[in-house]
Design a protein around this motif. Structure first.
Motif, PDB file in Angstrom:
ATOM      1  N   ARG A  51      39.823  77.422 110.191  1.00 27.99           N
ATOM      2  CA  ARG A  51      39.339  76.988 111.500  1.00 27.99           C
ATOM      3  C   ARG A  51      37.847  76.645 111.517  1.00 27.99           C
ATOM      4  NH1 ARG A  51      41.307  79.718 116.584  1.00 27.99           N
ATOM      5  NH2 ARG A  51      41.555  77.709 117.571  1.00 27.99           N
ATOM      6  N   THR A 100      36.867  69.034 112.554  1.00 29.20           N
ATOM      7  CA  THR A 100      37.835  69.129 113.645  1.00 29.20           C
ATOM      8  C   THR A 100      39.099  68.334 113.352  1.00 29.20           C
ATOM      9  OG1 THR A 100      36.035  69.429 115.216  1.00 29.20           O
ATOM     10  CG2 THR A 100      38.166  68.756 116.117  1.00 29.20           C
ATOM     11  N   GLU A 101      38.948  67.135 112.846  1.00 30.30           N
ATOM     12  CA  GLU A 101      40.116  66.288 112.566  1.00 30.30           C
ATOM     13  C   GLU A 101      41.038  66.931 111.530  1.00 30.30           C
ATOM     14  OE1 GLU A 101      40.842  62.081 110.411  1.00 30.30           O
ATOM     15  OE2 GLU A 101      39.399  62.034 112.074  1.00 30.30           O
ATOM     16  N   TYR A 118      41.283  70.127 110.856  1.00 28.27           N
ATOM     17  CA  TYR A 118      41.899  71.297 111.465  1.00 28.27           C
ATOM     18  C   TYR A 118      43.049  70.883 112.383  1.00 28.27           C
ATOM     19  CZ  TYR A 118      42.523  75.662 113.965  1.00 28.27           C
ATOM     20  OH  TYR A 118      43.080  76.786 114.512  1.00 28.27           O
ATOM     21  N   GLN A 119      42.877  69.799 113.134  1.00 27.87           N
ATOM     22  CA  GLN A 119      43.942  69.295 114.003  1.00 27.87           C
ATOM     23  C   GLN A 119      45.173  68.902 113.184  1.00 27.87           C
ATOM     24  OE1 GLN A 119      44.322  69.469 117.173  1.00 27.87           O
ATOM     25  NE2 GLN A 119      42.297  70.273 117.567  1.00 27.87           N
TER      26      GLN A 119
END
Length: 164
Positions: free
Chosen positions: A83, A88-89, A91-92
């Motif tokens: 995390r 962010t991408e 992790y998504q």
């Protein structure tokens, strides 16, 4: 009425958005080992006026236990570790893979459910918790209140997406 995988998934997404539902389910998972999908199925059955006994919930739990133990739980742990270490991408993308794995868990439980005889009355919340060796009365008050609220808020009239 037989529940389809799509109905189960859509229902799960709706419940997951309810205030406190996600936190409560994840606390039960982390503190007591209760798979959120089993709790969601108990709630969905309740909405359909279908009830299972503790032993039947154990069978459903066992139907997806190997999948969860070998695949889903380790992936969840890896995702949680990643995390704060991934963009962010990325992790998504991990979350999307986990959702595919969650769907598989649900499918395994539905397959087992199709071989069980449901009852027209009962207490799915208590039976589901006891199948995981959780004493409902030993749960913290706020957690039990949230669970009770989720089960009491079950609408007898199903939305069109659930009406088979």
């Amino acid at each position: 009425m037989q529940i389809t995988a799509e109905q189960y998934w859509q229902f799960s997404e709706r419940v997951w958005q309810q205030h406190g539902a996600r936190q409560t389910a994840l606390e039960l998972q982390d503190q007591h080992g209760l798979e959120p999908n089993l709790l969601l199925l108990a709630l969905l059955l309740e909405q359909h006026g279908q009830f299972l006994e503790e032993g039947q919930f154990r069978l459903l739990r066992d139907a997806q236990a190997q999948w969860c133990e070998k695949m889903l739980a380790p992936y969840r742990q890896l995702r949680r570790l990643a995390r704060n270490n991934l963009p962010t991408e990325s992790y998504q993308q991990m979350l999307e893979v986990e959702l595919v794995m969650e769907k598989r868990s649900q499918q395994l439980m539905l397959k087992a459910l199709n071989h069980l005889r449901v009852q027209s009355s009962g207490d799915n919340l208590t039976a589901c918790l006891r199948a995981q060796d959780i004493d409902p009365l030993a749960l913290p008050g706020p957690m039990l209140e949230q669970l009770t609220h989720l089960f009491r808020s079950s609408e007898p009239d199903l939305p069109d997406t659930l009406a088979g």
